[in-house]
Structure formats: structure tokens, C-alpha cells
Enzyme design. Structure first.
Site, mmCIF file in Angstrom:
data_model
loop_
_atom_site.group_PDB
_atom_site.id
_atom_site.type_symbol
_atom_site.label_atom_id
_atom_site.label_comp_id
_atom_site.label_asym_id
_atom_site.label_seq_id
_atom_site.Cartn_x
_atom_site.Cartn_y
_atom_site.Cartn_z
ATOM 1 N N ARG A 178 -12.536 -14.253 -2.540
ATOM 2 C CA ARG A 178 -11.702 -14.921 -1.531
ATOM 3 C C ARG A 178 -12.510 -15.754 -0.547
ATOM 4 N NH1 ARG A 178 -7.048 -10.304 -0.632
ATOM 5 N NH2 ARG A 178 -5.849 -10.939 -2.479
ATOM 6 N N ARG A 207 1.594 4.231 -3.056
ATOM 7 C CA ARG A 207 1.384 5.654 -2.753
ATOM 8 C C ARG A 207 2.667 6.458 -2.954
ATOM 9 N NH1 ARG A 207 -2.361 2.653 -0.322
ATOM 10 N NH2 ARG A 207 -4.360 3.509 0.381
ATOM 11 N N SER A 255 0.837 -1.209 0.000
ATOM 12 C CA SER A 255 0.000 0.000 0.000
ATOM 13 C C SER A 255 0.872 1.260 0.000
ATOM 14 C CB SER A 255 -0.884 0.030 1.253
ATOM 15 O OG SER A 255 -1.825 -1.000 1.203
ATOM 16 N N ASP A 264 -7.072 -8.132 4.129
ATOM 17 C CA ASP A 264 -6.323 -9.026 3.237
ATOM 18 C C ASP A 264 -5.852 -10.302 3.938
ATOM 19 O OD1 ASP A 264 -6.604 -7.297 1.085
ATOM 20 O OD2 ASP A 264 -4.773 -6.189 1.563
ATOM 21 N N ARG A 302 -13.005 -6.814 -11.729
ATOM 22 C CA ARG A 302 -13.273 -6.204 -10.416
ATOM 23 C C ARG A 302 -14.076 -4.909 -10.580
ATOM 24 N NH1 ARG A 302 -7.907 -6.359 -6.911
ATOM 25 N NH2 ARG A 302 -9.412 -5.760 -5.291
ATOM 26 N N SER A 329 -13.544 1.265 2.415
ATOM 27 C CA SER A 329 -12.494 1.053 1.413
ATOM 28 C C SER A 329 -11.482 2.190 1.412
ATOM 29 C CB SER A 329 -13.107 0.921 0.021
ATOM 30 O OG SER A 329 -12.074 0.972 -0.949
ATOM 31 N N GLY A 367 -5.403 -3.632 -7.991
ATOM 32 C CA GLY A 367 -6.606 -2.848 -7.678
ATOM 33 C C GLY A 367 -6.243 -1.513 -7.042
#
Ligand code: S3P
Length: 449
Positions: free
Chosen positions: A360, A31, A27, A329, A127, A177, A99
């Protein structure tokens, strides 16, 4: 399974031993590249995750005009576009399997005057993207997306066009999210006024923290509705230095491998302990795991620690719905740990797992039942009945559906089940954890490709 698939098999292993370093956080790596590309000046990034997802983001940012290089010591230099802004890419922007990459990049791109067409691999192309496109359209972006043969709208490829003069938005995402929050905050930087995202449940706050490091004020107010996160546009990012901390979501694989493999005693160093990411560790502690975090220190604006893990007798627990965002996750690998526990582990409020790199809930249920574990699923939950310390049969061949976390979860299960566990493809593990095989081998895990 594509012709390039690399099957892999894990076989029952003796106790895992040794010290390993968690790879850079996915993540934060996305970024760092995206924010560096937007900024004025040269951003330096160390300990970046060299995963395929991040390399897709690097390619995407180059196509919008950023200059990005890596030196022989592994330091990445990003010459951002600054006041000039992103330009329209000459070709499709291929975001691969990522994603986070595609959603954050669409948000960032929306803040500039440009047009761009986004694509991705087979998994990313199914997705849902309307969670980003709907609010971006409200801000003034025009976007055309594909509808699948099954009638599902808002899928890649997506053509996006923006005038670069967006309306700020006040938005409460229907799903918890961080990707949606982050995309809209980035788009908000290209608008005139205050963009506010309202989050009833806190999601990972890396965008907020890193925007501040790039000199952009982010305000967070909390009331009975939750967190109100605001940025004021137009705003410019100023280049900075980022040291990427280790990924707790990747650390989860060697940690759970050690918890379920008798005789294990390992140390995983450099694990980010941001409370929006540590729900798995809270859950494992409740299950009775030997998990000791020590040597807390700061790295890249985040707290990191070293985690000492020993094989443990685990008990089943109910994981509260309120914890889902902080371990979103980690459910597939938690389900593997739960297969070794005494009693049932209930995982609730995890409907978002159905729209990750694979469904998942379905993929984890299949992975466990094919290896002799009792498991059931609902639309937004899973229940695993543990074998009370007795290893599951194993012996399954698991479909991974282009999903790195399903692949790694299956291989970890095979280290402590009675018979080997095989997966149809391991190639996509490189999206988030390119050093997985070497790192696990260094601990004594038997995994072969
Ligand atoms: C991420 C947010 C989560 C997570 C993903 C990374 C991020 O997705 O599953 O792996 O970096 O913001 P959602 O925000 O869609 O839950």
C-alpha cells in the site's frame, strides 16, 4: 487485470449531501462467524458485513463442520461444533482475499485434532504467513507452506496438521498485529495452560472483547513492556448474540469524500468508536476537519456514534508512529485527504502497509503521483505535499492490485480532482464494502462502472 475486471471512473462531483449508515465491521464480522462456529450452541449475528471476505469465512467454517444459515431478515444462525470440535475439511479451505480470515482460521483450527489445506486468491497467496506459522509450530502444529519463485517462504497454499494437544505459548509478536495476536489466542484455547501475547503497542481488541462475550475469560495486564493478554486452555466458547457495529475503516471513504468535495455536508451513522480503531479521526481533527461525533451509544458491546462531516480546509500534519496500529487500514485514504491540505503530511512507521492486500505504500504513492500530487515514499513512510485547497489534476488510470482500499481511495480522489480518475478494477471493493457504489451515489457522488 483478469478477464472479469470491472473498471470504474469517478468524476468531479458537487457537494455530497445526505445520511448513510456505515456497513458492518469486517474485523468483527470475521470473528463472529469463527467464534460462533467454535462455540457450543447457536449464535445469532445481525448486521453482519455481507462482504466477499466474510462469505469466504462462512464457507471455511462450514467446511470445518459448523452449520450456518441466513434468514430473509438478514439474521445469521451459526450452529457451532462445540465439544465435538472442528473436523478435517474434505476439500481445500479457500479464504479468498481475506488475510484476517485465513490467519484467524488457521489459529482456531490449530486447536483441534485435524489436517487442512488453505488457499487464497492471487493477492492473499503472496502475503506472509510465517508470522502465524512460526509461533504455531512452537505450539506443536506442523505446517507446510509454499516458497515463492523469489524465495519468499511461508506463502499459501499451506497444509496444516495438528494433534489438537498444543503447548501454550508466551509470545511477543515482532510486528504490531491483531491478526497474529488473535490467531495465537484462539490456538491457545486448544492448549493446556496459559497462553500470553505481549503487545508493546495496543492493536484492535475485538478478539478479547468477543471471547468474553462467548464466556471465555481473557486477562489483560499492563506493565512497562506493554499489554500482556492471556487466555487459559482448554476453554469452551458458549453461543451468544452479536450485533455487528459499523466499520470505521469503511466509513472513512464517505467521510474523506465529504471533507475534500466543496459544499459537502453529510452524516455517517453507526460508526464504531473503539479507541483501537479511531486513529484516523484523531488525525483528521488535528488537520482541522469539521468532524463531529454525536449520539454515542452501545451496540454489540462496542460504542458507536454518528459522525457529521462538512467540507473543510485541511492542514498537513505529522502522524505519530504510535498511532499506526489504530488506523493501519486508513493510510491510503488519509493520503488522499492530505493531497488537499495546506502543507506536508508525514506518515511514519507504516512498514506493515507493504504486506497488506497490496504494497500500500507503493500503490498509494503511484495513485497520487499519477493524478498530479507530489508524494514521496521511504521503506516505512510516505510524505504527501498538499495542494493548499487547489484540486489535483486527476486524469490518472490506477492499478489497484486486487486491493479494495486502493480502489476506493482512487475513486474518492476523483470526486474532487480536476479530471476524472479511473481504476482498472472495482470488483474487489465487494470484499469489504459491497454497498460502496450505492452508498456513494446516494450522497450524490458520480462514480460509474
Ligand atoms: C485486522 C487486523 C489488521 C488489519 C486488517 C484487519 C483484524 O491486520 O489490517 O484489515 O481484523 O485483526 P494486522 O493485524 O496484520 O495489522
Amino acid at each position: 487485470m483478469s478477464s472479469l475486471a470491472t473498471p470504474a471512473t469517478s468524476t468531479p462531483s458537487k457537494g455530497l449531501k445526505g445520511t448513510v449508515k456505515a456497513p458492518g465491521d469486517k474485523s468483527i464480522s470475521h470473528r463472529a462467524i469463527i467464534f460462533g462456529a467454535m462455540a457450543e450452541g447457536v449464535t445469532e449475528v445481525t448486521d453482519l458485513l455481507r462482504g466477499a471476505d466474510i462469505l469466504s469465512t462462512v464457507g471455511a467454517m462450514r467446511s470445518f463442520g459448523a452449520k450456518i444459515t441466513e434468514d430473509d431478515k438478514g439474521t445469521w444462525r451459526i450452529e457451532g461444533v462445540g465439544a465435538k470440535g472442528f473436523s478435517s475439511p474434505a476439500e481445500d479451505v479457500d479464504c479468498g482475499n481475506a488475510g484476517t480470515g485465513v490467519r484467524l482460521i488457521m489459529g482456531a483450527a490449530a486447536g483441534y485434532k485435524l489436517s487442512a489445506r488453505f488457499t487464497g486468491d492471487a493477492s492473499l497467496s503472496v502475503r506472509p504467513m510465517n508470522r502465524i506459522l512460526d509461533p504455531l509450530r512452537e505450539m506443536g502444529v506442523s505446517a507446510e507452506a509454499r516458497t515463492t519463485e523469489a524465495g519468499e517462504p511461508g506463502r499459501l497454499p499451506i497444509s496444516l496438521q495438528s494433534s489438537g494437544a498444543l503447548k501454550p505459548i508466551n509470545y511477543r509478536p515482532p510486528h504490531a498485529s491483531a491478526q497474529v495476536k488473535s490467531a495465537l489466542l484462539l490456538a491457545g484455547l486448544g492448549s493446556k495452560g496459559i497462553t500470553t501475547i505481549i503487545e508493546p503497542v495496543a492493536t484492535r481488541d475485538h478478539t478479547e472483547n468477543m471471547l468474553r462475550a462467548f464466556g471465555v475469560p481473557v486477562e489483560v495486564k499492563t506493565n512497562s513492556e506493554g499489554n500482556h493478554i492471556s487466555v487459559t486452555g482448554p476453554a469452551r466458547l458458549k453461543a451468544t448474540k452479536i450485533k455487528v457495529p459499523g466499520d470505521p475503516s469503511s466509513a472513512a471513504f464517505p467521510i474523506i469524500a465529504a471533507l475534500i468535495t466543496p459544499g459537502s455536508d453529510i452524516l455517517v451513522e453507526n460508526v464504531m468508536m473503539n479507541p483501537t480503531r479511531t486513529g484516523l479521526f484523531d488525525t483528521l481533527n488535528e488537520m482541522g476537519a469539521f468532524l463531529r461525533a454525536d449520539n454515542f451509544r452501545k451496540s454489540g458491546g462496542e460504542t458507536i456514534a454518528d459522525i457529521h462531516v462538512k467540507h473543510s480546509r485541511l492542514n498537513g500534519v505529522t502522524v505519530p508512529e504510535s498511532r499506526a496500529a489504530s488506523m493501519i487500514d486508513e493510510y491510503p485514504i488519509l493520503a488522499v485527504a492530505a493531497a488537499f491540505a495546506t502543507g506536508k503530511t508525514l506518515m511514519k512507521g507504516i512498514g506493515e502497509l507493504r504486506v497488506k492486500e497490496s504494497d500500500r505504500i507503493a500503490a498509494t504513492t503511484a495513485l497520487l503521483s499519477e493524478n498530479g500530487v507530489t508524494v514521496s515514499e521511504t521503506q516505512d513512510g510516505m510524505t504527501v505535499t498538499g495542494g493548499a485547497g487547489k484540486p489535483p489534476a486527476g486524469g490518472g488510470t490506477i492499478k489497484t492490485y486486487h486491493d479494495h482500499r486502493i480502489a476506493m481511495s482512487a475513486l474518492v480522489l476523483g470526486l474532487a480532482s480536476k479530471n476524472p480518475v479511473r481504476i482498472d478494477d472495482a470488483a474487489m471493493i465487494a470484499t469489504s464494502f459491497p454497498t460502496f457504489f450505492d452508498l456513494m451515489a446516494s450522497l450524490g457522488a458520480h462514480i460509474e462502472r
